[in-house]
Design an enzyme around this catalytic site. Structure first.
Site: not given
Ligand code: ATP
Ligand code: MG
Length: 579
Positions: A40, A276, A286
């Site tokens: 995102e 994750r 984030k």
């Molecule tokens: P955050 O928890 O930091 O807000 P998010 O999952 O909301 O992270 P996105 O930008 O939606 O962030 O994530 C993009 C991709 O990265 C998704 O497929 C998510 O599963 C993966 N991702 C995010 N954080 C991790 C992590 N700590 N380990 C592995 N993959 C991750």
């Molecule tokens: Mg997300």
């Protein structure tokens, strides 16, 4: 729980690849394996995203030989207009490229599918599978039920298809304010899985979108937009983190229903969850990263102490190091916490092989060789890389006055100190053996200068020079040649392995704030001395400073021709293990 490191160079074999292998063997998806990386654009990418990028792009690249139609899409999941912007989009693209993946030609936006998503929602309404709910938010929350109690049907659940269609079209037309109606899937308010209790599909949000402008005032919800976007893009394996496991029945429900309605053809994409990345001493959410930046605890999104990819790059971490790290930690189905030293070790391993050696004195004191002719310059040859003779050697000149590291001298040596102290001998690396004859200090006892004599028969590389053994071997630079440099030493941003976590003995009602665990000494700036050639090295060039660690010329502040600025990437050895 800390993961034990699998053997080095373990092949990336994991349960996801096992599933894909089976699909390939059965030709489930014909000649393609298609994945996507779906951030995102509401923030900067962090170390966790690196794991996802290597996983998704790595799979598409590795299967291309067997399944030539394979690809990985970069999908900007931009369905949340108020938090997203194009600055984040540009930064994401740049970070993906930095890790070594080319997204050009395969860059997609969920917002490009708004029309299609809307159309599919109308199809669901027409099939009696979605309805407009007009309860207020509080009633909706109460009626959703709990983990132990079923939910209660909304009084609007049995609206006619025509009424639903009419309301939904008027939602789109902007007739209603935010929060007055939502479109929900009609599934089962008594489901044991709360995600299936008539989840929201669309909500009203009168907000400007960074790509679609004011074209829409209703926006699709993640669970709906994501699976439909996957289907539109022909994704075969939709890899996401474990917390979405409970959403998988919903992922399948939307796609199965839309396939039955003829919107998509089978085989449909399948969601597969993996754990994750969690790292000790690091926060990866984030929300917390934003707090660190906006609260002024760090200097911005690319602060070398932050676990953002922008920070990592400025710190001197390498894409190859991240690749090694993701291979080494592997992919698993259960959440685990990886020790930060695993990541640092990967960076060290890569830099040890790739970084040329240079000499820098981080905290200089003067050494005078009292029997060395004042106008003589002794040419010494230093290898650029001890394991790579093909990288050649460079000249450094030994003169009467030198800079050495302050902690390579002790006026009163402690037991086990084998470097310079009165009466003792050490080798000046690539030069001669010297013997300390004295030192001068100020009134506080701070050493100002060390004196020594050199032995002209002991030059490194000359016959017999190795016959005299000395225990210490120290680095040095000529005061005539060395140039001053700003050297920034970075350390962990947090002092506790789980920032903000409760400790043993905490009162039951005590809530900790992760900001309390910030390491107050995570950055130190020194005025050091470096080899003259480092003044003209380009930004982002990485080196090992002998005996000190790995350093990188700062991407932003290091300007060729001006005083060099180096950031310490990682020390030569782990200094935290014992603490
Ligand atoms: P955050 O928890 O930091 O807000 P998010 O999952 O909301 O992270 P996105 O930008 O939606 O962030 O994530 C993009 C991709 O990265 C998704 O497929 C998510 O599963 C993966 N991702 C995010 N954080 C991790 C992590 N700590 N380990 C592995 N993959 C991750
Ligand atoms: Mg997300």
């Amino acid at each position: 729980m800390t993961d034990h490191t699998p053997p080095a160079n373990a092949l990336p074999i994991n349960f996801i690849r096992a599933r894909i292998d089976e699909d390939c063997a059965h030709q489930t998806y014909g000649d393609r394996v298609a994945t996507r990386f779906p951030p995102e654009p509401n923030g900067f990418l962090h170390f966790g995203h690196a794991k996802s990028i290597f996983l998704n792009y790595g799979i598409a690249a590795d299967y291309r030989a067997e399944c030539p139609g394979s690809y990985c899409n970069l999908r900007l999941d931009d369905t949340n207009p108020t938090k997203e912007n194009t600055e984040f989009v540009d930064s994401i693209r740049e970070d993906v490229a930095w890790l070594g993946f080319d997204s050009s030609g395969r860059e997609f936006y969920a917002s490009d599918y708004f029309e299609r998503l809307y159309h599919c929602a109308e199809r669901l309404i027409e099939a009696g599978l979605a309805y407009v709910d007009s309860q207020d938010a509080e009633s909706m929350r109460l009626n959703r039920g709990t983990l132990t109690e079923p939910g209660i049907d909304s009084p609007f659940r049995n609206r006619s298809i025509d009424e639903n269609l009419d309301l939904f079209r008027r939602m789109r037309a902007g007739e209603f304010p935010d929060g007055t109606h939502i479109l929900r899937a009609k599934i089962d308010m008594a489901s044991g899985n709360i995600n299936l209790r008539d989840p929201a599909i669309y909500r009203i949000r009168h907000a400007h979108h960074h790509r679609t402008g004011d074209g829409w005032c209703i926006y699709p919800m993640y669970d709906y937009a994501h699976c439909v976007s996957d289907a539109i893009e022909g994704i075969t394996h939709s890899l996401c983190t474990l917390e979405f496991a409970d959403h998988r029945p919903l992922y399948d429900w939307f796609l199965d229903r839309l396939a039955e309605l003829g919107e998509f053809t089978r085989p449909l994409p399948q969601q597969i969850e993996f754990s994750r990345l969690n790292l000790t001493y690091v926060v990866l959410s984030k929300r917390k990263l934003i707090q660190l930046v906006t609260g002024g605890h760090v200097d911005g999104w690319d602060d070398p102490r932050l676990p953002t990819l922008k920070g990592a790059r400025r710190r001197g971490y390498t894409p190859e190091g991240f690749k090694l790290f993701t291979d080494r930690i592997g992919i698993s189905k259960s959440d685990s916490l990886i020790d930060f030293t695993v990541l640092e070790d990967c960076m060290r391993e890569v830099l040890n092989e790739s970084a040329e050696r240079r000499v820098a004195i981080l905290d200089p004191i003067k050494l005078v060789l009292t029997n060395f002719p004042a106008d003589h310059r002794e040419r010494c040859l230093a290898p650029n890389h001890p394991h790579h003779p093909e990288l050649g050697t460079r000249e450094i000149f030994l003169t009467r006055e030198l800079w050495i590291e302050r902690d390579d001298f002790m006026a009163e040596p402690v037991k086990g100190f084998f470097r310079l102290s009165p009466g003792k001998e050490v080798r000046l690396r690539y030069g001669f053996i010297i013997q300390c004859t004295g030192f001068t200090a100020d009134e506080q006892g701070r050493v100002l200068e060390v004196q020594a004599t050199f032995d002209p028969d002991t030059k490194s590389g000359t016959p017999g020079s190795e016959s005299r053994k000395v225990k210490g071997n120290i680095h040095w630079l000529s005061t005539a040649d060395a140039i001053p440099a700003d050297i920034r030493l970075y350390d962990r941003l947090f002092t506790h392995p789980a920032p903000g976590a409760r400790r043993e003995g905490d009162a039951p009602d005590l809530e900790r704030d992760f900001l309390e665990d910030i390491n107050p000494d995570s950055r130190q700036t020194l005025r050091g001395m470096v080899e003259p050639a480092l003044a003209t090295c380009p930004p982002e060039r990485r080196y090992q400073f002998e005996r000190q660690g790995y350093f990188v010329a700062d991407r932003v502040d290091h300007q060729p021709g001006q005083r060099p600025v180096f950031n310490r990437t990682v020390t030569l050895r782990d200094t935290w293990q014992k603490s």
